[in-house]
Design an enzyme around this catalytic site. Sequence first.
Site, short mmCIF file in Angstrom:
data_model
loop_
_atom_site.label_atom_id
_atom_site.label_comp_id
_atom_site.label_asym_id
_atom_site.label_seq_id
_atom_site.Cartn_x
_atom_site.Cartn_y
_atom_site.Cartn_z
N LYS A 251 0.82 -1.21 0.00
CA LYS A 251 0.00 0.00 0.00
C LYS A 251 0.86 1.26 0.00
O LYS A 251 2.01 1.26 0.45
CB LYS A 251 -0.95 0.00 1.21
N ARG A 290 -4.21 -10.63 3.67
CA ARG A 290 -4.33 -10.60 2.21
C ARG A 290 -3.06 -9.98 1.65
O ARG A 290 -2.73 -8.84 1.99
CB ARG A 290 -5.56 -9.78 1.79
#
Length: 309
Positions: A251, A290
């Site tokens: 991210k 995830r």
Amino acid sequence: MRPVFEWNLGSRSLQLGKRTLVMGVINVTPDSFSDGGLHFDPDCAVEYGLQLLQQGADIVDVGGESTRPGARVLPSEKIAAANPAPVGQPHPDKPPLSEPEELQRVIPVIAGLKHRRPEAVISIDTYKANVARAAVEAGAEIVNDVSGFRWDPRMVGTLATLKCGAVLMHMRGRPEEWRTLPAVSDVVTLVKRELRDWAELALRAGMKRERIVLDPGFGFGKSFQENYPLLKRFDELHELRYPLLAGVSRKSFIGRALARNGKDAPVAERLYGTIAGETAVILKGAHIIRTHDVRACVDAVRMADVVAS
């Protein structure tokens, strides 16, 4: 010690909490922020999914539409009413991905994986009810909805009927709005409140509690600085009394934390920061991670679980 749950997927259950489960990501897209285009071909995507399972993934999450920052997304009934986007490379001026094209991307991959590995647990990453239904019919057992079941008004009823597992993720606004969203004074309190409210709506619509996992949605409508308290206070989400999934992999807030000489670390240089973030949320009680980097995550999980389980 994190709480232990049995996640009901319909035909079977997954135990959550005794060890951390790893969900590997397959983006069947040409434009995802992390690996857009690498697995756009269905045959390549199937082979990649088999690699993820070989590396230790407990779940494979197949997605056909990018929800990267700036992406245009709409509820499925509006997409269905629009002219379908042509198959091929997207352009910023084109409409959101049509339902037929999304199905064309993901169903062959799910079917191919189930043919090669019938025991594999497959998740479909979609916010469209019709795609969710077709994916489950093709062999998926989990629907991972980044919209928190909110963008398609048919989703909750569809999931209640399908009786599969489901991930309810928190997102502020839509990807095309993220850059203009107002700041939040206490993002953790906001995420807890909205996840609680959305989960209660799902229960009232007929979904069963034991089928739902919650995801705070790192990076989805949160500014760089709003992700760090969510990471630090992740354990507070246990107050909601649901299993928790976390996706911090690659991210942008990790890239910002790893910045050198005033430049954020590019996606290809975020592995070590990703592993550190994933380890942090495991120690704070995450049940499922995830990730795009399954092999590295699996090794990190083995060590972190010594403390967390």
